[in-house]
Write a protein that holds these residues in place. Structure first.
Motif, PDB file in Angstrom:
ATOM      1  N   TYR A  17       0.831  -1.205   0.000  1.00  0.00           N
ATOM      2  CA  TYR A  17       0.000   0.000   0.000  1.00  0.00           C
ATOM      3  C   TYR A  17       0.868   1.259   0.000  1.00  0.00           C
ATOM      4  O   TYR A  17       0.562   2.244  -0.677  1.00  0.00           O
ATOM      5  CB  TYR A  17      -0.931   0.003   1.210  1.00  0.00           C
ATOM      6  N   PHE A  18       1.954   1.197   0.775  1.00  0.00           N
ATOM      7  CA  PHE A  18       2.887   2.319   0.819  1.00  0.00           C
ATOM      8  C   PHE A  18       3.494   2.565  -0.565  1.00  0.00           C
ATOM      9  O   PHE A  18       3.489   3.686  -1.082  1.00  0.00           O
ATOM     10  CB  PHE A  18       3.984   2.027   1.837  1.00  0.00           C
ATOM     11  N   GLY A  19       4.002   1.490  -1.183  1.00  0.00           N
ATOM     12  CA  GLY A  19       4.637   1.616  -2.487  1.00  0.00           C
ATOM     13  C   GLY A  19       3.673   2.065  -3.565  1.00  0.00           C
ATOM     14  O   GLY A  19       4.010   2.908  -4.409  1.00  0.00           O
ATOM     15  N   LEU A  20       2.459   1.529  -3.537  1.00  0.00           N
ATOM     16  CA  LEU A  20       1.479   1.861  -4.574  1.00  0.00           C
ATOM     17  C   LEU A  20       1.031   3.321  -4.471  1.00  0.00           C
ATOM     18  O   LEU A  20       0.999   4.042  -5.479  1.00  0.00           O
ATOM     19  CB  LEU A  20       0.273   0.925  -4.459  1.00  0.00           C
ATOM     20  N   SER A  21       0.671   3.759  -3.262  1.00  0.00           N
ATOM     21  CA  SER A  21       0.192   5.142  -3.094  1.00  0.00           C
ATOM     22  C   SER A  21       1.296   6.140  -3.435  1.00  0.00           C
ATOM     23  O   SER A  21       1.053   7.145  -4.118  1.00  0.00           O
ATOM     24  CB  SER A  21      -0.291   5.352  -1.655  1.00  0.00           C
ATOM     25  N   ARG A  22       2.504   5.862  -2.984  1.00  0.00           N
ATOM     26  CA  ARG A  22       3.631   6.757  -3.238  1.00  0.00           C
ATOM     27  C   ARG A  22       3.965   6.830  -4.726  1.00  0.00           C
ATOM     28  O   ARG A  22       4.173   7.913  -5.273  1.00  0.00           O
ATOM     29  CB  ARG A  22       4.848   6.263  -2.463  1.00  0.00           C
ATOM     30  N   SER A  23       3.982   5.676  -5.382  1.00  0.00           N
ATOM     31  CA  SER A  23       4.420   5.632  -6.773  1.00  0.00           C
ATOM     32  C   SER A  23       3.397   6.209  -7.737  1.00  0.00           C
ATOM     33  O   SER A  23       3.755   6.895  -8.699  1.00  0.00           O
ATOM     34  CB  SER A  23       4.753   4.180  -7.165  1.00  0.00           C
ATOM     35  N   LEU A  24       2.117   5.945  -7.496  1.00  0.00           N
ATOM     36  CA  LEU A  24       1.089   6.521  -8.365  1.00  0.00           C
ATOM     37  C   LEU A  24       1.105   8.044  -8.294  1.00  0.00           C
ATOM     38  O   LEU A  24       1.003   8.736  -9.316  1.00  0.00           O
ATOM     39  CB  LEU A  24      -0.288   5.975  -7.978  1.00  0.00           C
ATOM     40  N   LEU A  25       1.241   8.562  -7.068  1.00  0.00           N
ATOM     41  CA  LEU A  25       1.311  10.011  -6.912  1.00  0.00           C
ATOM     42  C   LEU A  25       2.575  10.568  -7.573  1.00  0.00           C
ATOM     43  O   LEU A  25       2.545  11.626  -8.217  1.00  0.00           O
ATOM     44  CB  LEU A  25       1.300  10.371  -5.419  1.00  0.00           C
ATOM     45  N   ASN A  26       3.683   9.815  -7.440  1.00  0.00           N
ATOM     46  CA  ASN A  26       4.944  10.270  -8.020  1.00  0.00           C
ATOM     47  C   ASN A  26       4.866  10.375  -9.538  1.00  0.00           C
ATOM     48  O   ASN A  26       5.328  11.365 -10.134  1.00  0.00           O
ATOM     49  CB  ASN A  26       6.065   9.309  -7.620  1.00  0.00           C
ATOM     50  N   TYR A  70       6.758  11.668   1.205  1.00  0.00           N
ATOM     51  CA  TYR A  70       6.133  12.115   2.447  1.00  0.00           C
ATOM     52  C   TYR A  70       4.663  11.682   2.513  1.00  0.00           C
ATOM     53  O   TYR A  70       4.171  11.255   3.571  1.00  0.00           O
ATOM     54  CB  TYR A  70       6.249  13.630   2.590  1.00  0.00           C
ATOM     55  N   ALA A  71       3.969  11.774   1.386  1.00  0.00           N
ATOM     56  CA  ALA A  71       2.562  11.359   1.360  1.00  0.00           C
ATOM     57  C   ALA A  71       2.437   9.856   1.618  1.00  0.00           C
ATOM     58  O   ALA A  71       1.583   9.408   2.393  1.00  0.00           O
ATOM     59  CB  ALA A  71       1.938  11.717   0.007  1.00  0.00           C
ATOM     60  N   GLY A  72       3.301   9.073   0.968  1.00  0.00           N
ATOM     61  CA  GLY A  72       3.278   7.625   1.169  1.00  0.00           C
ATOM     62  C   GLY A  72       3.620   7.240   2.590  1.00  0.00           C
ATOM     63  O   GLY A  72       3.049   6.298   3.149  1.00  0.00           O
ATOM     64  N   PHE A  73       4.544   7.967   3.215  1.00  0.00           N
ATOM     65  CA  PHE A  73       4.929   7.667   4.591  1.00  0.00           C
ATOM     66  C   PHE A  73       3.763   7.890   5.550  1.00  0.00           C
ATOM     67  O   PHE A  73       3.543   7.106   6.468  1.00  0.00           O
ATOM     68  CB  PHE A  73       6.125   8.525   5.007  1.00  0.00           C
ATOM     69  N   ILE A  74       3.015   8.961   5.347  1.00  0.00           N
ATOM     70  CA  ILE A  74       1.848   9.245   6.200  1.00  0.00           C
ATOM     71  C   ILE A  74       0.823   8.115   6.104  1.00  0.00           C
ATOM     72  O   ILE A  74       0.261   7.662   7.102  1.00  0.00           O
ATOM     73  CB  ILE A  74       1.217  10.595   5.816  1.00  0.00           C
ATOM     74  N   ILE A  75       0.603   7.625   4.876  1.00  0.00           N
ATOM     75  CA  ILE A  75      -0.341   6.519   4.677  1.00  0.00           C
ATOM     76  C   ILE A  75       0.155   5.253   5.367  1.00  0.00           C
ATOM     77  O   ILE A  75      -0.609   4.554   6.058  1.00  0.00           O
ATOM     78  CB  ILE A  75      -0.554   6.268   3.173  1.00  0.00           C
ATOM     79  N   SER A  76       1.433   4.940   5.195  1.00  0.00           N
ATOM     80  CA  SER A  76       1.980   3.722   5.802  1.00  0.00           C
ATOM     81  C   SER A  76       1.974   3.806   7.321  1.00  0.00           C
ATOM     82  O   SER A  76       1.767   2.806   8.008  1.00  0.00           O
ATOM     83  CB  SER A  76       3.407   3.474   5.298  1.00  0.00           C
TER      84      SER A  76
END
Length: 448
Positions: free
Chosen positions: A160-169, A200-206
């Motif tokens: 979930y961390f990787g997916l949310s971070r990468s899509l936003l990136n 930073y966004a992915g870290f908050i989600i994770s």
């Protein structure tokens, strides 16, 4: 034996694998955008990524000691030991990353000068570095939470961390690099800003997924983290520092190779960066299998189960070889299509075909070092892999200089040097691993 250890290995490895693949695909798209915009951006990234990753990987690798000790605690059922090392790691593992943020923000130019970066590329390298460096402020916590997930045998949140971070990136890359939706066209600066915001966004989600998750059996309480002493962290560092220094030695060898490539011509590091982008995508898959190997080997050590450590390592290596073979087949069938994603320069695409095949051949030796190395570390011996990597660093630099300057092989000489290094060390490490298991087996009756 393989069937017995396949499932527990995959439960740990697959989520890490998916998270890493997602992250690497995002980085590849990042390179594709930049490479299509300006071919010099690839050389800039090649020079920036190597030294910055050297320091970042040090921070991640230093947690290996805590991972080993916590895994051994899980295998032995020692709850106090688990909480002591886990809480101390979370609290104190942020000091070095913060210092690295200040170093890269203010001192990056000195590193790039030492690497022989040209005046033409220097502004691009510095611009990317300054906007990327805030990521270091997160690395300590990211590394600590990854250890908690691995030692709990529950790594799904990493996906979930990787997916949310990468899509936003990817979305922000497209907007900021090319200047969409009214934003200015920022090029390589936009890529760095997009990566930092996404991290930073992915870290908050994770963080939301990790805190108070009942499946994380090695997650300490908040009060334990607040009151955690420094001493357990220092103990784990004494074990993990060898792995951190090992990674640093490997990265220093890679930096030396970049320095050699920069002496060939301005695009050599860019070509190496293109092929390395494909290589790292496969390496993170094998590395995820290696993470599972480390965790299960540590548990086996805690339980005194020599059969488990043998079975896990054999299963992991077979899986890694299958990954390497599948990659070779794909690269043999679609070399131009793969390379064409990164650049539209036909001359570069044609010249990289050979390097792509050489990288695929290198996976067999690299897989041996990753899997066998994690088996050795899981047994509690982290100094051996450091020693062989120091030897390997001198060897790859020596081979690189010999093949490039002595034999005049150019960029090909660098890839041949890397293959020779990985293969020789894989054989040496295999003999050491067998020796450790044999000694462990002989001493087991006396300790019973």
């Amino acid at each position: 034996m393989i069937k017995r250890y396949f499932r527990p290995l995959m439960l740990i490895a697959v989520p890490i694998m998916l998270s890493n693949i997602i992250s690497q695909v995002q980085m590849i798209i990042d390179r594709m955008f930049l490479g299509q915009m300006n071919k010099l951006y690839m050389s800039a990234l090649g020079n920036v990524n190597s030294p910055m990753w050297t320091t970042a990987s040090f921070c991640f690798s230093i947690t290996v000691g805590a991972s080993i000790l916590i895994s051994q605690g899980v295998g032995a059922g020692q709850k106090e030991k688990i909480e002591s090392y886990a809480s101390s790691m979370i609290k104190w593992n942020n000091i070095v990353p913060v210092l690295l943020f200040f170093f890269w923000f203010f001192c990056g130019e000195y590193v790039y000068r030492a690497m022989g970066v040209s005046d033409n590329l220097m502004p691009m390298c510095l611009e990317y570095t300054r906007y990327f460096s805030p990521i270091f402020l997160l690395i300590g916590l990211e590394g600590s939470f990854t250890v908690i997930l691995q030692t709990s045998n529950y790594t799904k949140p990493l996906v979930y961390f990787g997916l949310s971070r990468s899509l936003l990136n990817v979305l922000l890359d497209w907007i900021l690099i090319f200047g969409k939706f009214g934003f200015p066209e920022m090029g390589i600066k936009g890529a760095a800003i997009a990566t930092t915001i996404s991290e930073y966004a992915g870290f908050i989600i994770s963080l939301a997924l990790v805190i108070k998750n009942p499946r994380l059996k090695t997650m300490p309480s908040f009060s334990a983290i607040v009151s955690a002493k420094l001493k357990p962290f220092l103990r784990s560092v004494r074990l993990g520092i060898n792995t951190a220094l090992e990674d640093t030695a490997w990265n220093l060898g890679n930096l030396a190779l970049i320095r050699i490539l920069n002496s060939i011509d301005e695009m050599a590091a860019g070509i190496y960066s293109i092929v390395f982008s494909i290589e790292i995508l496969v390496v993170v898959v094998i590395g995820a299998i290696g993470n599972g190997t480390l965790t299960l080997s540590g548990e086996a050590k805690g339980k005194g189960d020599i059969r488990q450590i043998k079975g896990v390592c054999m299963t992991a290596y077979i899986l890694s070889v299958l990954v390497a073979f599948a990659t070779l087949i794909v690269c043999l069938i679609f070399p131009h299509q793969i390379l064409g994603l990164f650049t539209n320069e036909k001359e570069i695409i044609t010249s990289c075909g050979l390097y792509l095949i050489l990288v695929c051949l290198n996976f067999y030796g690299k897989a041996g070092n990753i899997i066998i190395g994690n088996g050795i570390r899981g047994s509690g011996n982290t100094i051996w892999m450091l020693m062989t990597q120091i030897f390997g660093t001198f060897m790859v630099i020596g081979f690189g200089m010999l093949f490039v300057y002595g034999f005049g092989l150019g960029i090909t000489g660098v890839f041949v040097a890397v293959i020779a290094d990985e293969l020789i060390r894989a054989v040496i490490n295999l003999f050491k691993f067998r020796s450790i298991l044999k000694k462990w087996e002989q001493n087991k009756p006396q300790s019973a």
